[in-house]
Design a protein around this motif. Structure first.
Motif, short mmCIF file in Angstrom:
data_model
loop_
_atom_site.label_atom_id
_atom_site.label_comp_id
_atom_site.label_asym_id
_atom_site.label_seq_id
_atom_site.Cartn_x
_atom_site.Cartn_y
_atom_site.Cartn_z
N ILE A 77 0.83 -1.20 0.00
CA ILE A 77 0.00 0.00 0.00
C ILE A 77 0.87 1.25 0.00
CG2 ILE A 77 -1.66 1.32 1.39
CD1 ILE A 77 -2.87 -1.40 2.21
N SER B 277 2.41 1.71 -3.46
CA SER B 277 1.37 2.13 -4.40
C SER B 277 1.01 3.60 -4.18
CB SER B 277 0.13 1.26 -4.25
OG SER B 277 0.41 -0.06 -4.63
N TRP C 21 1.75 -6.24 -2.36
CA TRP C 21 0.39 -6.36 -1.85
C TRP C 21 -0.18 -7.74 -2.14
CZ3 TRP C 21 -4.47 -7.14 -3.92
CH2 TRP C 21 -5.53 -6.89 -3.07
#
Length: 125
Positions: free
Chosen positions: A20, A23, A43
Motif C-alpha cells: 500500500i 502504491s 500487496w
C-alpha cells in the motif's frame, strides 16, 4: 484470551502495508510505474500470506469473483505495459469488487482502533 498472530501472518501484514505504501508513493510521484508495480507485487504476496495460498487461489478463481479478478489482473498488466492511470483505475475497481464482502469486517475492525474508531463514529454517525 489473547490471540497469537503467526509469523506468516505478521510477514503478510508487513507486505500488504509496504504494498500500500509503495502504491501510494507511486500515485503521489506522478504514477511512477516502478513503484506501482512493486506495490502490486508486495500487496498480492501479502494477501497470499495472510489468507493462505489455497484461500487466495479460491478467492481469485471463484465464479462470483471473476469480474473483480479479471479487472485486478488487467490493471496489473496495464501498469506493467506503461499505462499506470488506466491500470490504477482498473485495479481499484477490481479490488472493490473482489473484497466487497470484507467491508463489514473491516468496518468493525476499524471501529475498534482507539482514536480512529472514535473519529469514524463521530464522522459517520
Amino acid at each position: 484470551m489473547a490471540y497469537e498472530i503467526s509469523e506468516q501472518k505478521k510477514v503478510g501484514i508487513g507486505l500488504v502495508g509496504f504494498g500500500i505504501l509503495f502504491s501510494f508513493l507511486g500515485i503521489i510521484l506522478f504514477f511512477d510505474r516502478g513503484l506501482l508495480a512493486l506495490g502490486n507485487i508486495l500487496w498480492l504476496a501479502g494477501v497470499a500470506l495472510l489468507l493462505g495460498w489455497r484461500s487466495t487461489l479460491q478467492l481469485f478463481t471463484d465464479r462470483r469473483n471473476y469480474k473483480g479478478s479479471v479487472s485486478f489482473l488487467l490493471g496489473m498488466f496495464l501498469i506493467f505495459v506503461r499505462w499506470p492511470i488506466a491500470g490504477i483505475i482498473t485495479e481499484f475497481y477490481g479490488c472493490v469488487f473482489l473484497f466487497g464482502g470484507f467491508w463489514p469486517s473491516i468496518k468493525v475492525f476499524l471501529y475498534q482502533i482507539p482514536l480512529l474508531g472514535w473519529l469514524l463514529q463521530y464522522i459517520l454517525h
